[in-house]
Design a protein around this motif. Structure first.
Motif, PDB file in Angstrom:
ATOM      1  N   ASP A  96       0.837  -1.206   0.000  1.00  0.00           N
ATOM      2  CA  ASP A  96       0.000   0.000   0.000  1.00  0.00           C
ATOM      3  C   ASP A  96       0.867   1.250   0.000  1.00  0.00           C
ATOM      4  OD1 ASP A  96      -1.652  -1.993   2.156  1.00  0.00           O
ATOM      5  OD2 ASP A  96      -2.874  -1.033   0.612  1.00  0.00           O
ATOM      6  N   LEU A  97       0.409   2.259  -0.698  1.00  0.00           N
ATOM      7  CA  LEU A  97       0.981   3.593  -0.614  1.00  0.00           C
ATOM      8  C   LEU A  97      -0.176   4.540  -0.305  1.00  0.00           C
ATOM      9  CD1 LEU A  97       3.067   5.839  -0.875  1.00  0.00           C
ATOM     10  CD2 LEU A  97       2.696   5.791  -3.366  1.00  0.00           C
ATOM     11  N   THR A  98      -0.155   5.112   0.911  1.00  0.00           N
ATOM     12  CA  THR A  98      -1.213   6.024   1.331  1.00  0.00           C
ATOM     13  C   THR A  98      -0.579   7.365   1.636  1.00  0.00           C
ATOM     14  OG1 THR A  98      -2.416   4.176   2.327  1.00  0.00           O
ATOM     15  CG2 THR A  98      -3.106   6.406   2.943  1.00  0.00           C
ATOM     16  N   VAL A  99      -1.021   8.384   0.916  1.00  0.00           N
ATOM     17  CA  VAL A  99      -0.470   9.724   1.105  1.00  0.00           C
ATOM     18  C   VAL A  99      -1.573  10.607   1.682  1.00  0.00           C
ATOM     19  CG1 VAL A  99       0.748  11.651   0.051  1.00  0.00           C
ATOM     20  CG2 VAL A  99       1.029   9.333  -0.876  1.00  0.00           C
ATOM     21  N   ALA A 100      -1.411  10.970   2.951  1.00  0.00           N
ATOM     22  CA  ALA A 100      -2.422  11.789   3.617  1.00  0.00           C
ATOM     23  C   ALA A 100      -1.978  13.236   3.761  1.00  0.00           C
ATOM     24  CB  ALA A 100      -2.739  11.208   4.992  1.00  0.00           C
ATOM     25  N   GLY A 101      -0.713  13.494   3.456  1.00  0.00           N
ATOM     26  CA  GLY A 101      -0.210  14.848   3.610  1.00  0.00           C
ATOM     27  C   GLY A 101      -0.476  15.689   2.381  1.00  0.00           C
ATOM     28  N   LEU A 102       0.201  16.827   2.350  1.00  0.00           N
ATOM     29  CA  LEU A 102      -0.039  17.809   1.299  1.00  0.00           C
ATOM     30  C   LEU A 102       1.231  18.048   0.485  1.00  0.00           C
ATOM     31  CD1 LEU A 102      -1.859  20.435   3.581  1.00  0.00           C
ATOM     32  CD2 LEU A 102      -2.873  18.477   2.396  1.00  0.00           C
ATOM     33  N   ASN A 103       1.050  18.199  -0.816  1.00  0.00           N
ATOM     34  CA  ASN A 103       2.117  18.662  -1.719  1.00  0.00           C
ATOM     35  C   ASN A 103       3.366  17.785  -1.661  1.00  0.00           C
ATOM     36  OD1 ASN A 103       0.476  20.931  -2.389  1.00  0.00           O
ATOM     37  ND2 ASN A 103       1.154  21.936  -0.520  1.00  0.00           N
ATOM     38  N   ASN A 104       3.177  16.483  -1.583  1.00  0.00           N
ATOM     39  CA  ASN A 104       4.297  15.554  -1.630  1.00  0.00           C
ATOM     40  C   ASN A 104       4.543  15.095  -3.069  1.00  0.00           C
ATOM     41  OD1 ASN A 104       4.885  14.937   1.373  1.00  0.00           O
ATOM     42  ND2 ASN A 104       2.669  14.686   1.212  1.00  0.00           N
ATOM     43  N   THR A 105       5.804  14.811  -3.373  1.00  0.00           N
ATOM     44  CA  THR A 105       6.168  14.273  -4.688  1.00  0.00           C
ATOM     45  C   THR A 105       6.769  12.901  -4.450  1.00  0.00           C
ATOM     46  OG1 THR A 105       6.633  16.492  -5.550  1.00  0.00           O
ATOM     47  CG2 THR A 105       7.551  14.608  -6.751  1.00  0.00           C
ATOM     48  N   ILE A 106       6.092  11.891  -4.972  1.00  0.00           N
ATOM     49  CA  ILE A 106       6.477  10.513  -4.658  1.00  0.00           C
ATOM     50  C   ILE A 106       6.602   9.720  -5.950  1.00  0.00           C
ATOM     51  CG2 ILE A 106       5.740   8.385  -3.517  1.00  0.00           C
ATOM     52  CD1 ILE A 106       4.329  10.223  -1.457  1.00  0.00           C
ATOM     53  N   THR A 107       7.699   9.009  -6.072  1.00  0.00           N
ATOM     54  CA  THR A 107       7.873   8.109  -7.202  1.00  0.00           C
ATOM     55  C   THR A 107       8.265   6.739  -6.681  1.00  0.00           C
ATOM     56  OG1 THR A 107      10.208   8.703  -7.451  1.00  0.00           O
ATOM     57  CG2 THR A 107       8.618   9.978  -8.724  1.00  0.00           C
ATOM     58  N   TYR A 108       7.791   5.716  -7.340  1.00  0.00           N
ATOM     59  CA  TYR A 108       8.200   4.354  -7.000  1.00  0.00           C
ATOM     60  C   TYR A 108       8.435   3.600  -8.295  1.00  0.00           C
ATOM     61  CZ  TYR A 108       3.265   3.091  -7.731  1.00  0.00           C
ATOM     62  OH  TYR A 108       2.009   2.907  -8.271  1.00  0.00           O
ATOM     63  N   ARG A 109       9.536   2.860  -8.356  1.00  0.00           N
ATOM     64  CA  ARG A 109       9.911   2.213  -9.613  1.00  0.00           C
ATOM     65  C   ARG A 109       9.254   0.847  -9.765  1.00  0.00           C
ATOM     66  NH1 ARG A 109      14.558   4.953  -8.462  1.00  0.00           N
ATOM     67  NH2 ARG A 109      15.509   3.252  -7.305  1.00  0.00           N
ATOM     68  N   GLU A 110       9.221   0.079  -8.702  1.00  0.00           N
ATOM     69  CA  GLU A 110       8.706  -1.293  -8.809  1.00  0.00           C
ATOM     70  C   GLU A 110       7.530  -1.497  -7.852  1.00  0.00           C
ATOM     71  OE1 GLU A 110      13.064  -3.348  -9.838  1.00  0.00           O
ATOM     72  OE2 GLU A 110      11.875  -4.027  -8.126  1.00  0.00           O
ATOM     73  N   GLY A 111       6.755  -2.541  -8.176  1.00  0.00           N
ATOM     74  CA  GLY A 111       5.631  -2.916  -7.332  1.00  0.00           C
ATOM     75  C   GLY A 111       4.322  -2.405  -7.882  1.00  0.00           C
ATOM     76  N   ASN A 112       3.242  -2.988  -7.351  1.00  0.00           N
ATOM     77  CA  ASN A 112       1.912  -2.601  -7.775  1.00  0.00           C
ATOM     78  C   ASN A 112       1.042  -2.389  -6.535  1.00  0.00           C
ATOM     79  OD1 ASN A 112      -0.211  -2.015  -9.489  1.00  0.00           O
ATOM     80  ND2 ASN A 112      -0.843  -4.164  -9.663  1.00  0.00           N
ATOM     81  N   PRO A 113       1.394  -1.399  -5.720  1.00  0.00           N
ATOM     82  CA  PRO A 113       0.675  -1.205  -4.459  1.00  0.00           C
ATOM     83  C   PRO A 113      -0.707  -0.594  -4.690  1.00  0.00           C
ATOM     84  CG  PRO A 113       2.207   0.594  -4.784  1.00  0.00           C
ATOM     85  CD  PRO A 113       2.442  -0.376  -5.912  1.00  0.00           C
TER      86      PRO A 113
END
Lengths: 127, 227
Positions: A96-113
């Motif tokens: 899982d990837l859960t983003v509850a904050g504000l104005n974050n920049t997130i990248t992930y290369r592998e996986g299917n969360p």
């Protein structure tokens, strides 16, 4: 007739009665660290930090701070980002990837969360 | 003059006891009031904001333990049945928080000095009746009340305390304290209590009355629903 000495004695008795209590224990407590692992989950509460984190094989990761730039190695299990304005690059996220904050920049290369963007202004990129 | 000074000094020290049971250790960092938060995610952000500390070099941080607690409450919130968008009714919960928004209508506050508050919410109006189970031996009666307004997870209000005590040598002491108090509740069942400034009026049966004002202090307690 009350004498000065007896009145001072009254004062001293009261002082003795109250001084037996503790001071400000919470204020004197040693601060706990902003980074720690609990139950196979990394918890990071830093602000304004650039660092490399490592999920190893399946550790969870909770980001509670803000304005950090993190490179996260390994494969994370569940990730929760509660802080703001973080820039986080993941090798991989599995669950899982859960983003509850504000104005974050997130990248992930592998996986299917399972991705949930519960904040605003977040940019989440796979690849 | 010397006796009056001595009793005045004692009364000032006695603030340690009577001033809401909070240690008079000087000003500690308080937390400003929070805006209402209708979603699990905004509750998480609020929890993290309230947990933030300032290190000795001025760096801001949240302890790893507090991050874990805030996220645990957040996960309980989003997995309890509410939608991820948060525009639904709060899910039921068995946590000490009593609900996604945190505070039930009737709950207890227990601070570390042994003072217990029986608190009720009526809308955003909060009132507590306080008792002290184990005051010092010289205290004959101790009673306190708190009234205030709840905004989000923060209550701002006033506290009044009345103390009757034995001043020795057949003399009695009566003290009345009043001052501002702030409760900052967390979803994990803890509450940060900040009191002050505090005004004291002391009446002695064997001496002239005294009065004073002190800064107050901060302590941490717990809260739990009363069914």
């Amino acid at each position: 007739m009350r004498t000065k000495s007896s009145q001072i004695l009254i004062g001293l008795m009261l002082a003795v009665a109250v001084l037996g209590l503790s001071g400000c224990p919470k204020k004197q407590a040693v601060d706990k660290p902003p980074v720690g692992e609990m139950g196979n989950t990394l918890n990071d509460g830093r602000f304004g930090t650039t660092a490399t984190l490592n999920c190893g094989q399946g550790k969870g990761l909770n980001i509670g701070g803000s304005r950090n730039t993190y490179t996260v190695k390994g494969k994370c299990g569940s990730v929760v980002v509660g802080g703001d304005e973080n820039k986080i690059s993941f090798d991989g996220i599995e669950t899982d990837l859960t983003v509850a904050g504000l104005n974050n920049t997130i990248t992930y290369r592998e996986g299917n969360p399972n991705v949930q963007d519960l904040g605003t202004g977040n940019t989440i990129t796979h690849g | 003059m010397m006796s009056r000074l001595a009793l005045g000094m004692v009364a000032a020290v006695g603030l340690y006891i009577g001033t809401f049971g909070l240690p008079m250790s000087g000003p500690c960092v308080g937390v400003a009031g929070a805006a209402p938060s209708p979603t699990c995610s905004s509750d998480l952000r609020e929890c993290l904001r309230l947990s933030a500390k300032t290190g000795i070099y001025g760096a801001r941080y949240v302890t790893a333990e507090d991050v874990a607690k805030c996220v645990e409450a957040f996960n309980a919130c989003i997995h309890g049945g509410a939608s991820t968008g948060g525009n639904t009714a709060p899910p039921p919960t068995t946590s000490p928080g009593g609900g996604r928004k945190g505070l039930p209508q009737h709950f207890a506050i227990d601070d570390t000095s042994g003072i217990v508050g029986d608190c009720r919410l009526n809308g955003d109006a909060m009132s507590c009746t306080q008792s002290w189970g184990s005051p010092p031996d010289w205290v004959q009666t101790w009673s306190g009340t708190v009234t205030g307004t709840l905004s989000g997870l923060t209550m701002t209000g006033n506290q009044k305390v009345h103390v009757l005590g034995d001043a020795g040598q057949g003399c009695t002491l009566e003290e009345n304290y009043s001052g501002s108090v702030t409760y900052v509740f967390s979803l994990d069942g803890t509450v940060k209590i900040t009191a002050g400034p505090v005004h004291r009026e002391s009446t002695f049966s064997c001496a002239e009355p005294t009065s004073g004002t002190s800064e107050g202090g901060e302590s941490q307690g717990t809260w739990s629903p009363i069914n």
